[in-house]
Design an enzyme around this catalytic site. Sequence first.
Site, short mmCIF file in Angstrom:
data_model
loop_
_atom_site.label_atom_id
_atom_site.label_comp_id
_atom_site.label_asym_id
_atom_site.label_seq_id
_atom_site.Cartn_x
_atom_site.Cartn_y
_atom_site.Cartn_z
CG ASP A 105 -4.17 1.20 5.31
OD1 ASP A 105 -4.52 1.03 6.49
OD2 ASP A 105 -4.44 2.22 4.65
CG HIS A 161 -6.00 5.81 5.09
ND1 HIS A 161 -6.35 5.33 3.84
CD2 HIS A 161 -7.17 6.06 5.72
CE1 HIS A 161 -7.67 5.31 3.73
NE2 HIS A 161 -8.18 5.76 4.86
CG HIS A 185 -1.19 10.47 4.66
ND1 HIS A 185 -0.52 11.58 5.13
CD2 HIS A 185 -1.28 10.62 3.31
CE1 HIS A 185 -0.22 12.37 4.11
NE2 HIS A 185 -0.67 11.82 2.99
CG ASP A 215 -1.87 1.19 1.22
OD1 ASP A 215 -2.71 1.26 0.30
OD2 ASP A 215 -1.77 2.05 2.11
CD GLU A 259 -1.59 6.10 3.13
OE1 GLU A 259 -2.24 7.06 2.64
OE2 GLU A 259 -2.12 5.04 3.49
#
Length: 233
Positions: free
Chosen positions: A155, A150, A57, A7, A9
């Site tokens: 995640d 997040h 985030h 994942d 960000e």
Amino acid sequence: MREVIFDTETTGLDPKTGDRMVEIGCVEMVGRVETGRSYHAYYNPERDMPAAAEAVHGLSRDFLSGKPLFKDTFSELLEFLGDAPLVAHNAGFDFGFLNSELERIGQEPISMDRMIDTVAIARKKHPGAKLSLDALCSRYGVDRSHRVKHGALLDAELLAQVYVELNGGRQIGLELAADAPASDADATTNTAIKTTNRASRPRREARPHAPSPEELARHTEFIAGIKDAAWAR
């Protein structure tokens, strides 16, 4: 088979307009089981952090300003990824940012043939349902109580559990062959044990299956009392 669930960000939604990747988290799985190996990194995006992205985030410009540039540590990431299939939620988004960062420093992009998108899998399995990571965690009972904002590694860890569930869950009993006797001698021993157990049980007489005369008489009486029976027409 080795797979990497990952994942990212970012500073926004589109790398083509200057948005950058600021965090990546990767989890290694072999045979759909987490190995405990992971990779995590923050990157200095060399630009501001929009308030909307930071609200998602929690990564500020000040925090990221002291982190390495992607070009300084990308080789560590590529070494971890290897040639494994890469699993992500809405994978086109994450692949887009990862490949944008690679192309920015003159590296070959990662082939889209390696992409596995859990949103696409979930859409086929649960048409019309909510497909966010939160929604799928709720559907499959994956604990996300510690997910306040997040985070790429968190995640990825949640997605690894969801990915297993999307592919049928952890089926107990599929490894029965592992419990089979290791040799013919073991097989003979096991068979002997089972035979001995059967032989030691007391013998039971067969149960009667035919009705007794009393049961037949009661049945005839019951049938005679049914009015307008279909079989008598």
